[in-house]
Scaffold this active site. Sequence first.
Site, PDB file in Angstrom:
ATOM      1  CG  ASP A 134      -1.814   1.445   1.348  1.00 30.42           C
ATOM      2  OD1 ASP A 134      -2.677   1.479   0.621  1.00 30.42           O
ATOM      3  OD2 ASP A 134      -1.209   1.980   2.060  1.00 30.42           O
ATOM      4  CB  ALA A 162      -3.253   1.717  -2.499  1.00 30.49           C
ATOM      5  CG  ASP A 163      -3.645  -2.700   0.627  1.00 29.10           C
ATOM      6  OD1 ASP A 163      -3.206  -3.177  -0.515  1.00 29.10           O
ATOM      7  OD2 ASP A 163      -2.843  -2.854   1.519  1.00 29.10           O
ATOM      8  CG  LEU A 164      -8.750   0.296   2.722  1.00 29.89           C
ATOM      9  CD1 LEU A 164      -9.073   1.396   3.667  1.00 29.89           C
ATOM     10  CD2 LEU A 164      -9.275  -1.333   3.483  1.00 29.89           C
TER      11      LEU A 164
END
Length: 389
Positions: A134, A162-164
């Site tokens: 992330d 970014a992950d989410l």
Amino acid sequence: MPQLPLDRFKVLDLTRIRSGPTCVKQFADWGADVIKIEPPQDEAGYGNRDSSDFQNLHRNKRSLTLDLKTEEGQEVLGKLIDGADVLVENFRPGVKARLGLDWPTLHARNPRLVLGSISGFGQTGPYADRPGFDQVAQGMGGLMSITGLPGQGPVRVGVPIADLTAGLFCAMGLMMALLERERTGQGQWVQSSLLQAQIAMLDFQAARWLIDGEVPGQAGNDHPTAVPMGVYPTSDGLMNIAVNGARMWRDFCTVISRPDLVESPEYATPKARLANRAALNALLYDLTRTWTTRDLTEALLATGIPCGPINSIDAVFADPQVQHLPIVAEVDHPTRGRQRLVGQPIQIDGISPVMRSATPDCGQHTDEVLSELGYTSDQITALRNGGIA
């Protein structure tokens, strides 16, 4: 158990860390039968199951342990794929090809299967085989260059954005692919990446470069293009105030007893206020410090100016509006008791996501899932004794 919008779908979850589980959580919470496939040894990288993070991410799933590196494990997975609607993975491209989870292989086996793939940088291109993380995506995607105080240097945001967002975008794509399957009968390959998601979340900041040729910088707690809009001190803390447009500017000046600022050449227009932001904010800080947060909030809201306190996390969940909204969900865990989890931020009239089950123990549902596939108790025992399940 009430019917839920996605309860007719079976989802195979071969993801780990955060982006993939975030994607799959959308299906699990809205009723899909999600089978989380994990290594028999609960290998490092799949997270600490006792952590609040893991417990929050993996609710409403069943857990099947399976060694995908063995022929027998591949056979079990193949049977699951035959009956699945969706498979979600976040392996690097080369890894999934070795496991037979590449799109051509999966599509040939089950043409109706929808595949969701989340990567760090995309399935093709010069960075395709790089590991994704992330904060790396936050940096490469430009977010860290616009976060923080001017001159402070790059700053990551406080959540793995970014992950989410890659997970959420993938979930949205998968649901579109399922809708398209209703028309064509064919599954599709849905792809998202941390880098693409991060760039998409730049939104107007990216447009400033793409359309205007302007490279945005750090603006700290000030809005990048609007003034006054940001964090302002009060006599007992700090608060956010968002003044946007001529009407709000006029009403704001009235509330703070400075109507003369409305027509002041330095501050009369949005362009002038932006050019003279430092001077205007210095003046406003002295004025807002004479108010308590509560009094200034009430005075500004009375004129329709958006504003509010800056809460710590405990204060967030103590807020009466947050307590009114169905954003906290509860589930019974067999050993931990009643757990409070972060619920879904979506409301649909007449339908509510149900916390059907807590995050499962590793392999908790292995026997159950294998039995559904037709394996006998002796066969299941053999798979377990062989370290395959």
